[in-house]
Design a protein around this motif. Structure first.
Motif, PDB file in Angstrom:
ATOM      1  N   GLU A   1      64.316   6.485  48.536  1.00  0.00           N
ATOM      2  CA  GLU A   1      63.365   6.134  49.601  1.00  0.00           C
ATOM      3  C   GLU A   1      61.942   6.108  49.055  1.00  0.00           C
ATOM      4  OE1 GLU A   1      65.625   7.981  53.530  1.00  0.00           O
ATOM      5  OE2 GLU A   1      64.517   9.337  52.209  1.00  0.00           O
TER       6      GLU A   1
ATOM      7  N   GLY B   1      61.771   3.256  56.976  1.00  0.00           N
ATOM      8  CA  GLY B   1      62.334   2.474  58.073  1.00  0.00           C
ATOM      9  C   GLY B   1      61.379   1.367  58.485  1.00  0.00           C
TER      10      GLY B   1
ATOM     11  N   ASP C   1      61.298  -1.347  55.600  1.00  0.00           N
ATOM     12  CA  ASP C   1      62.456  -2.248  55.625  1.00  0.00           C
ATOM     13  C   ASP C   1      62.354  -3.240  56.779  1.00  0.00           C
ATOM     14  OD1 ASP C   1      63.690  -1.284  53.363  1.00  0.00           O
ATOM     15  OD2 ASP C   1      64.940   0.170  54.413  1.00  0.00           O
TER      16      ASP C   1
ATOM     17  N   SER D   1      66.985  -4.731  60.269  1.00  0.00           N
ATOM     18  CA  SER D   1      66.636  -4.417  58.877  1.00  0.00           C
ATOM     19  C   SER D   1      67.747  -3.666  58.163  1.00  0.00           C
ATOM     20  CB  SER D   1      65.359  -3.562  58.839  1.00  0.00           C
ATOM     21  OG  SER D   1      65.614  -2.276  59.385  1.00  0.00           O
TER      22      SER D   1
ATOM     23  N   ASN E   1      68.201  -0.567  58.506  1.00  0.00           N
ATOM     24  CA  ASN E   1      67.736   0.815  58.328  1.00  0.00           C
ATOM     25  C   ASN E   1      67.348   1.371  59.695  1.00  0.00           C
ATOM     26  OD1 ASN E   1      66.398   3.237  57.745  1.00  0.00           O
ATOM     27  ND2 ASN E   1      65.447   2.429  55.889  1.00  0.00           N
TER      28      ASN E   1
END
Length: 396
Positions: free
Chosen positions: A86, A233, A236, A341, A343
């Motif tokens: 991440e 998040g 993405d 996405s 995510n």
């Protein structure tokens, strides 16, 4: 090693006070470009990290950023909030970064700079310590391949973790309470980690903004939300939005704190509107930000920005104050699109990560600040000793 190709311009102005002549390298390298190295944990990437990288990029032509592994961070500081995968992607999304190096060593050495053909490294004017309290930049400082930039006041990962552990509304105005201090560190105050007030200025927004207007042929895409604790998040989602057109111009509408609190509840947002603005502006997929955007995406907004497409993720759409659908107008025009996405990470999820490991993060914060205070006090004693020696010498 991951290379980014979106950002090519070189900013003017060096905030650290270093002169261009100080940054010169060998003629052979200069013909190619000045390559700058930065490294760090980049955990819970915020506008302070972005500002460091912005300043570093202004000192050269090509910015390489090394990101440490979870194992290295846990060893020297304590558990990271985000995984290394991440964190790699978050740094890659910052618009001033040209290339990232995964799994960079925690201690910065000449070997690392040479391996990546870097002329020098840049770090903020705070201090980074190993598990045994040593300066991680000691070697490159001795060899003159170290530059400093100004640390951004008013934010740190330690501070943000403290806000989530406490979840009070004081963070909306950056008021530091005694209770907040209990959760962010020991008694005493580190000049590097200690919480201070963030003061937004028009100059800071200008430095972060691209300054580029939409051009004929661009597809103007509008998205809106809180974008609180700007995280992977969000990245993405914005990357997916960016890919909706061949020539995208992405405008992000940020809601005021009171509006976010209305539909999110609890003590959200964690970051105030000024902090969220800089975090979003630093993302390479964003062209423009509307500060304090209206909750309902209405006719006036769509016409003013000549919006071609309005996007929203898979998260819930909360109704407006009058229970109306905030996306009714773009749906009526046939320009509304739901994008996935892949995510589903939310700000709530991040807060839950912190709360779940509350004791570990509290201990991490206290340990980090205690080490910094010890080093700062030692530096003060050394400086006082040197001043006393100079005074004695002058008296002879």
């Amino acid at each position: 090693m991951i290379k980014n190709g979106h950002h090519t311009s070189n900013e003017q102005g060096i905030e650290s006070g270093a002169k261009q002549g100080d940054l010169a390298c060998s003629p052979e390298k200069r013909k190619c470009s000045v390559r700058v190295w930065c490294d760090g944990c980049y955990d819970m990437v915020h506008y302070g990290h972005s500002n460091q990288l912005r300043q570093a990029k202004a000192m050269g032509d090509y910015l390489i950023v090394g990101v440490h592994t979870d194992e290295e961070i846990s060893k020297h500081k304590g558990p990271p909030v985000f995984t290394q995968a991440e964190r790699y992607k978050m740094v890659q999304a910052i618009k001033w970064v040209d290339e990232i190096v995964e799994g960079a060593p925690y201690v910065t050495t000449l070997d690392t700079l040479d391996k990546y053909n870097s002329d020098f490294c840049v770090h903020g004017d705070d201090i980074t310590l190993t598990v045994d309290g040593k300066d991680t930049y000691a070697e490159v400082k001795r060899e003159g391949r170290y530059r400093e930039c100004r640390r951004t006041q008013g934010v740190s990962t330690t501070d943000l973790v403290g806000r989530m552990l406490l979840m009070t509304k004081t963070h909306h105005s950056n008021i530091v309470s005694s209770t907040h201090r209990e959760h962010t560190g020991p008694k005493g105050h580190s000049p590097w980690t200690g919480v201070s007030q963030f003061l937004q200025t028009s100059q800071k927004i200008i430095q972060f903004a691209s300054g580029q207007e939409a051009q004929p042929g661009d597809t103007i895409i509008y998205v809106a939300g809180a974008f609180d604790l700007f995280h992977i998040g969000h990245v993405d989602f914005l990357e997916t939005v960016y890919k909706q057109a061949e020539r995208p111009y992405v405008i992000v509408g940020l809601h005021f704190d009171q509006e976010v609190n209305r539909y999110k509840g609890k003590n959200y947002p964690i970051m105030n509107i000024h902090e969220r603005t800089l975090s979003v502006l630093a993302c390479r997929y964003v062209s423009e930000v509307v500060i304090g955007a209206p909750y309902a995406v209405g006719k006036d907004l769509l016409d003013h920005f000549k919006v071609d497409l309005v996007c929203h993720g898979k998260t819930e759409v909360f109704p407006d104050r009058d229970t109306a659908d905030p996306y009714a107008e773009p749906k009526k025009r046939g320009i509304f699109r739901t994008v996935d996405s892949g995510n589903g990470l939310t700000t709530d999820d991040i807060v839950q990560r912190i709360i779940k490991n509350r004791l570990q993060f509290e201990a991490r914060n206290q340990k980090k600040e205690a080490k910094e205070i010890a080093v700062f006090e030692a530096m003060k004693r050394q400086a006082e000793g040197e001043r006393a020696g100079d005074t004695a010498q002058a008296a002879l």
